[in-house]
Write an enzyme that holds these catalytic residues in place. Structure first.
Site, short mmCIF file in Angstrom:
data_model
loop_
_atom_site.label_atom_id
_atom_site.label_comp_id
_atom_site.label_asym_id
_atom_site.label_seq_id
_atom_site.Cartn_x
_atom_site.Cartn_y
_atom_site.Cartn_z
N ASP A 261 0.78 -1.21 0.29
CA ASP A 261 0.38 0.21 0.40
C ASP A 261 0.69 1.15 -0.04
OD1 ASP A 261 -2.22 1.77 -0.32
OD2 ASP A 261 -3.10 0.82 1.71
C1 BGC Z 1 -4.93 3.25 0.31
C2 BGC Z 1 -5.73 1.55 -0.69
C3 BGC Z 1 -5.09 3.21 -2.16
C4 BGC Z 1 -3.80 3.18 -2.85
C5 BGC Z 1 -3.38 3.81 -3.04
C6 BGC Z 1 -3.65 3.99 0.02
O1 BGC Z 1 -3.93 4.92 0.96
O2 BGC Z 1 -4.65 2.03 1.83
O3 BGC Z 1 -6.54 1.61 -0.67
O4 BGC Z 1 -5.27 1.59 -2.72
O5 BGC Z 1 -3.99 4.93 -1.56
O6 BGC Z 1 -4.29 4.75 -4.04
#
Ligand code: BGC
Length: 748
Positions: A261
């Site tokens: 993530d």
């Molecule tokens: C989130 C994810 C997301 C990623 C990309 C993160 O802050 O936890 O769910 O896919 O950002 O945008």
């Protein structure tokens, strides 16, 4: 045809170590690319030199082409993979994931994912960071909005439906996108409901509650998984080799790609398990995280770590192979442009057909909590006062995580109602109150709004706004108040310390009630709220979540009865915030709540007797419709079963006793009467949503397998053992987790 293993072997053998590490680098160009085609020079240079494998957050086919052209200039011309957060629709925005789960209609869920896949792939998106399948029993956590709710079985069916919808039958097809199950694992259990906070749970809870949707999604063929931000029992998930390598890969048989993530690898330093970026990168790679999102810790440090003998090049090969395999599965080696080529040739975005599904989803997801004297549906006559800041709003309607959705395409509620009532009823509108009055809070809620503010604080005083609304209500035959959260009141990093409708809107409801006209309260929310006061004051109470692009039409359908609301709660709505976390599937205690407060039993001194203290105000699975549905007694094909191969058929007949078409969500629960460990008082094991015309009956049957009765007895998180114990079970069938009839069976 997706490329073969031999092709990947050959490619890998020709790659330098730096090129292999480059494939693990997943970046977002951010900023300017939101506008279309401008390429950040640093990103461009890295692509040309083989130092980027995938990109997310690109918003147009033109930008995808520009980036892909750059990749074609790299030595090995390995195509880029494009990803995006397509959470509940791309351009056609559907109700929030929590709301889609509330539909309990997995065909509909699949259809929304299919449409999202077609729309997203048409601009060149190959992979979507969805579905989010984090079970959540903690409504303070804002990301419950993205989750399928509190139950592992509902979440598992949702995970499968989403994966089928996104990936279609052939991942290499231009209209298919790779699903990404997230966030692995336990993220929904954040302590205190604070986002990113620690998660501590028993191995059995992990295996019985939080892992099943991931297992189901893997089985359905999901191509990728995203690691979660949290620690689990002390180990950050980005460094959790036990859970990624041993449980996900070896145990569940996942063969796809694991992505980090956002800055999750680098955050291992803040988690205080890594001293620097290089150590963080090594820990994450060894744990099984193939791609490093945004942090570039892999890019910057893995080469040196290999040189220093701290990691083996074979570990990088394994991660790189999975990136290449994902690209091959997506058909990118055959034609890196095939999604955008197809997309250009079609008008597939925001079509009438897509909007029609979004419209239908509003009724399917809306949950009717109260309907005194059948106030709803409303007749199309007289004057209707439609009150509330959210009633004439485009900006909030898509809810959180609609990164490519646009407010300009939303049908506001006022517009939808006026269109539906044209020539028959007059719809008057007043704002009545700000969503919130507090300017600091308003600024926090407006965090993503560069042009359109989701919370606008009116120039008028609260008293002036209230007086206008009360006046309109006085002139009307019925009042519909649309109240609730702003879109970023739930979502990532939007945890709340209370679960109430914001105070200015509460005051508004009280003032409208005092007018004395029939009062419908429509609640927009991304989480279970404590609607205790509203349930008292309103004559009809409807949870509409955030309904997306077609909210105006969809809600008009519901309010005027063109559609019955047929959603059921996918998570308990508590009596008060102090009750959370709360679930219908709780364990019995040694001193069970006896139905009314009694000293030395499990309950709260400051909660009234009318509500079960160990369950919510509105329980899991609950929801009314516009037609009463009668249940016959549940029937089983046998009462004594034996062995692991036996199976039980449970049937019930349901009849629409009303005058309107509706759909009933028939729910099957099991209670294990005595086991070697305490088992939940009820556990969902099956459900079926059946459409019923007035007077129509349907026979609903479920098959229960021995495996459905098994549970985890894990003493460590990597122990996947499940056991089934011989004994007696109550098989419950009913309309909610609280309202069931049961038969007793024995299964030896
Ligand atoms: C989130 C994810 C997301 C990623 C990309 C993160 O802050 O936890 O769910 O896919 O950002 O945008």
């Amino acid at each position: 045809m997706p490329k073969s293993i031999a092709f990947i072997d050959d490619l890998l053998s020709r790659m330098t170590l730096a090129e292999k590490i480059g494939q693990l680098n997943l970046v977002t160009p951010g900023g300017e690319t939101l506008t279309g085609t401008v390429v950040n020079t640093d990103v461009a240079d890295k692509i040309k030199t083989g130092r980027i494998g995938a990109i997310f957050g690109v918003k147009s086919a033109e930008a995808v082409r520009v980036f892909q052209d750059l990749a074609a200039q790299s030595r090995l011309k390995i195509p880029l993979m494009f990803a995006e957060d397509v959470i509940h629709g791309q351009k056609t925005i559907f109700p929030l994931p929590l709301a889609l789960a509330a539909s309990w209609d997995m065909k509909l869920v699949e259809e929304t994912a299919r449409i999202a896949a077609v729309e997203a792939s048409s601009i060149g998106i190959d992979q979507v960071y969805a579905p989010m399948v984090d079970v959540c029993r903690e409504p303070r956590w804002g990301r419950i909005a993205e989750s399928p709710g509190e139950d592992p079985v509902l979440a598992s069916r949702y995970a499968e439906a989403m994966v089928r919808g996104f990936q279609g039958s052939d991942l290499s097809a231009p209209t298919s996108v790779m699903a990404c199950l997230k966030h692995y694992v336990g993220y929904g259990g954040a302590v205190g409901g604070r986002d990113y906070d620690a998660v501590d749970m028993s191995p059995a809870t992990l295996h019985d509650i939080y892992l099943p949707p991931f297992a189901a999604g893997v089985k359905a063929g999901a191509g990728s998984v995203m690691a979660a931000f949290n620690t689990l029992n002390g180990t950050p998930m980005h460094a959790n080799a036990t859970l990624i390598q041993r449980v996900l890969r070896q145990g569940l048989g996942f063969r796809g790609l694991v992505v980090a993530d956002y800055t999750g690898v680098q955050e291992l330093i803040a988690h205080a398990v890594a001293g620097d970026k290089a150590e963080a990168a090594r820990l994450a790679l060894k744990a099984g995280v193939d791609c490093d999102m945004v942090a570039e810790a892999y890019l910057d440090t893995l080469g040196a770590s290999v040189a220093a003998g701290l990691i083996d090049e074979a570990e990088i090969d394994a991660a790189c192979r999975r990136v290449l395999e994902a690209k091959a599965d997506l058909g990118l080696f055959d034609d890196p442009y095939h999604r955008i080529t197809w997309g250009r040739a079609t008008q597939s975005v925001l079509t009438e057909a897509n909007r029609a599904v979004a419209r239908q989803a509003v009724a399917a997801a809306s949950v009717l909590l109260k309907n005194e004297h059948d106030l709803l549906p409303l007749g199309k006559k007289g004057r209707i006062a439609l009150i509330g800041a959210l009633a004439d709003d485009r900006v909030n309607m898509n809810g959180t995580w609609a990164v490519s959705g646009s407010p300009s395409t939303v049908v506001p509620i006022l517009e939808g109602l006026r269109e539906a009532a044209a020539g028959a009823a007059e719809i008057l509108h007043a704002k009545g109150a700000n969503i919130v009055d507090d300017r600091v809070l308003a600024a926090r809620l407006n965090v993503h709004d560069w042009k359109d503010l989701s919370v606008v604080i009116d120039d008028r005083t609260a008293e002036e706004m209230l007086a206008e609304a009360v006046d309109l209500a006085g002139q009307s035959d019925v009042v519909v108040a649309v109240v609730g959260e702003a879109r970023e009141y739930s979502g990532e990093s939007s945890s709340r310390i209370d679960l109430l409708i914001p105070e200015p809107q509460k005051k508004l409801i009280r003032a409208l009630k005092a007018v004395g006209k029939p009062l419908v309260v429509v609640v927009m929310t991304g989480r279970p709220l404590a609607l205790t006061e509203e349930a008292e004051l309103a004559d009809a109470l409807l949870v509409a979540w955030f309904g997306g692009t077609e909210i105006g039409h969809g809600l008009a359908d519901v309010l005027f009865g063109a559609q019955s609301p047929t959603g059921r709660l996918p998570a308990t709505f508590p009596y008060a915030v102090g009750q959370v976390p709360v679930t219908y599937a709780h364990l019995p205690t040694g001193r069970p709540f006896p139905g009314r407060f009694q000293k030395f039993t499990s309950g709260y001194v400051d909660m009234p007797d009318e509500v079960p203290h160990n369950d919510g105000l509105f329980p899991f699975g609950f929801g009314l419709t516009y037609a009463p549905v009668a249940y016959g007694p549940p029937r089983v094909d046998k009462v004594a079963l034996a062995g692991d191969d036996d199976r039980l058929t449970v049937s019930v007949s349901v009849t629409n006793m009303g005058k309107r078409p509706t759909a009933e969500v028939v729910q099957l629960y099991v209670h294990d009467l005595k086991a070697s460990v305490s088992r939940p008082v009820k556990q969902l094991k099956g459900f079926s949503k059946v459409a019923l015309e007035p007077g129509e009956s349907a026979e609903v049957s479920f098959t229960l397998l021995a495996g459905d009765l098994a549970f985890s007895v894990a003493t460590s998180v990597d122990d996947l053992t499940r056991i089934r114990e011989a004994g007696d079970y109550d098989i419950h069938v009913g309309r909610s987790s609280r309202d069931t009839q049961h038969v007793r069976i024995s299964w030896n």
